[in-house]
Design a protein around this motif. Sequence first.
Motif, PDB file in Angstrom:
ATOM      1  N   ALA A  58       0.658  -1.524   0.223  1.00 28.50           N
ATOM      2  CA  ALA A  58       0.105  -0.356  -0.274  1.00 28.50           C
ATOM      3  C   ALA A  58       0.950   1.414   0.180  1.00 28.50           C
ATOM      4  O   ALA A  58       2.300   1.301   0.643  1.00 28.50           O
ATOM      5  CB  ALA A  58      -0.997  -0.326   1.277  1.00 28.50           C
ATOM      6  N   GLY A  59       0.294   2.621  -0.528  1.00 29.87           N
ATOM      7  CA  GLY A  59       1.475   3.622  -0.477  1.00 29.87           C
ATOM      8  C   GLY A  59       1.130   4.079   0.603  1.00 29.87           C
ATOM      9  O   GLY A  59       0.419   4.019   1.206  1.00 29.87           O
ATOM     10  N   GLU A  60       2.050   5.328   0.933  1.00 29.77           N
ATOM     11  CA  GLU A  60       2.081   6.513   1.534  1.00 29.77           C
ATOM     12  C   GLU A  60       0.341   6.815   1.539  1.00 29.77           C
ATOM     13  O   GLU A  60      -0.004   6.905   3.122  1.00 29.77           O
ATOM     14  CB  GLU A  60       3.389   7.089   1.547  1.00 29.77           C
ATOM     15  CG  GLU A  60       3.352   7.498   3.089  1.00 29.77           C
ATOM     16  CD  GLU A  60       4.327   8.381   2.682  1.00 29.77           C
ATOM     17  OE1 GLU A  60       4.660  10.244   3.151  1.00 29.77           O
ATOM     18  OE2 GLU A  60       5.375   8.032   2.496  1.00 29.77           O
ATOM     19  N   ASP A  61       0.012   7.115   0.404  1.00 31.46           N
ATOM     20  CA  ASP A  61      -1.415   8.101   1.186  1.00 31.46           C
ATOM     21  C   ASP A  61      -2.903   6.614   0.938  1.00 31.46           C
ATOM     22  O   ASP A  61      -3.180   7.827   2.506  1.00 31.46           O
ATOM     23  CB  ASP A  61      -1.342   7.797  -0.176  1.00 31.46           C
ATOM     24  CG  ASP A  61      -0.945   9.663  -0.878  1.00 31.46           C
ATOM     25  OD1 ASP A  61       0.015  10.578   0.485  1.00 31.46           O
ATOM     26  OD2 ASP A  61      -1.095  10.259  -1.621  1.00 31.46           O
ATOM     27  N   LYS A  62      -2.697   6.010   0.657  1.00 31.01           N
ATOM     28  CA  LYS A  62      -3.353   4.844   1.150  1.00 31.01           C
ATOM     29  C   LYS A  62      -3.443   5.018   2.853  1.00 31.01           C
ATOM     30  O   LYS A  62      -3.869   5.102   3.365  1.00 31.01           O
ATOM     31  CB  LYS A  62      -3.285   3.911  -0.029  1.00 31.01           C
ATOM     32  CG  LYS A  62      -4.888   2.870   0.235  1.00 31.01           C
ATOM     33  CD  LYS A  62      -4.295   1.858  -1.025  1.00 31.01           C
ATOM     34  CE  LYS A  62      -6.020   1.354  -1.441  1.00 31.01           C
ATOM     35  NZ  LYS A  62      -4.823  -0.182  -2.320  1.00 31.01           N
ATOM     36  N   LEU A  63      -1.414   4.252   2.918  1.00 22.62           N
ATOM     37  CA  LEU A  63      -1.709   4.295   4.584  1.00 22.62           C
ATOM     38  C   LEU A  63      -2.278   5.059   5.573  1.00 22.62           C
ATOM     39  O   LEU A  63      -2.751   5.250   7.025  1.00 22.62           O
ATOM     40  CB  LEU A  63      -0.842   3.592   4.982  1.00 22.62           C
ATOM     41  CG  LEU A  63       0.058   2.084   3.887  1.00 22.62           C
ATOM     42  CD1 LEU A  63       1.372   2.301   4.666  1.00 22.62           C
ATOM     43  CD2 LEU A  63      -0.622   1.266   4.879  1.00 22.62           C
ATOM     44  N   ALA A  64      -2.147   6.049   4.967  1.00 17.88           N
ATOM     45  CA  ALA A  64      -2.841   7.365   5.856  1.00 17.88           C
ATOM     46  C   ALA A  64      -3.961   7.463   5.747  1.00 17.88           C
ATOM     47  O   ALA A  64      -4.428   7.883   7.654  1.00 17.88           O
ATOM     48  CB  ALA A  64      -1.915   8.943   5.378  1.00 17.88           C
TER      49      ALA A  64
END
Length: 363
Positions: free
Chosen positions: A15-21
């Motif tokens: 998962a990318g940073e934006d999704k995780l955030a």
Amino acid sequence: MSYRAAVLPEEYRVAGEDKLAGRILARKKELGERLLILTHHYQRVEIVRFGDEVGDSYGLAKIASRSPKAEYIVFCGVRFMAEAADILGRPGQKVFLPNATAGCPMADMAPSEKVYNAWDDIEERIGKGRTVPISYMNSSAELKAFTGMNGGLICTSSNADAAFKWSYERFEKLFFFPDQHLGRNTAKKFGIPKDEIALYDPRQPSGGIDDARLEKARVILWYGLCHVHAKFRPDHIDQWRAKDPSVRIVVHPECEEEVVDRADAVGSTAFIVNYVESAPAGSTIAIGTELNLIHRLALTHKDKNIYELSGDTCPMCSNMFRTTLADLCFTLENPDKGELVVVPNEIKRDAKTALERMLHIGK
Ligand code: 13P
Ligand code: SF4
């Protein structure tokens, strides 16, 4: 130690940073006051962003001891900090360490059995009741219990002075572990001469201290150190001063004595943050501490010139760096599978005594 949380399911790893955030924020909202995320100053910038509180080891331990509403405390730091939160938290509170492998090599330099043996050796040679143990916060829960059981207390770099004062009001000698540098730098502030400071090296017979020296010692230091702070050298400071006489140099007391002696200011992580915040715009400050904190200070104080003191040694705490957004997201979404930090009750009681003595003396 369990390594379960370090091997995350594929979906978290990719998962990318934006999704995780986004998922972390959603979970924070859902749990509300039931969740408390504590982040140490050395965490990655993207982790600090999600902390309900950011602080040094002293400040975060204090918060953990006074947060009865939280059902879950997620401690983005290293293991000894999460253990302290579990010891100080209310019964039933669950403390998680998002990355199970985040330890502290300095704390690991003081295995309990070796410290117990050293204590027995010291008491056998100079007699019981003269010495008190002071354990730096960076130590195992077992050593905190040992300290509490033997009349001593915990300290952090924020309150080592107060811990020394408390101890000297009650005892003749201090046995300080694991960090030799914090111990030596603090002893120096108390005017203790070099020949009354002894270094106990468990790899040598009798710790490498003969009976006469042990008898004379007011402080007996364990040989531990922080490999991150040990990277700073006196010549780094000399080079800075030669290059820019207006530079202000601030370092953590885990740095060696010669570095501390040459700096303009020395203090805990919170002290360093405060030093930078209160410096006038345009100041140039070279900092001798962990790289991620320096990086964040530079990002948040663009009106000041913030530098890492050595320039080329990469003083990064890889253990602090282990915790990623994926670890945090996984822990928040899977509390049943996250790394729950549970200090056994038989250790907790005495460890709590030692930690509460620290909180009682304050800073
Ligand atoms: P603080 O007590 O200043 O938070 O430091 C903890 C630590 O691990 C320093 O290396
Ligand atoms: Fe341990 Fe040093 Fe990392 Fe602090 S910076 S957690 S003392 S290894």
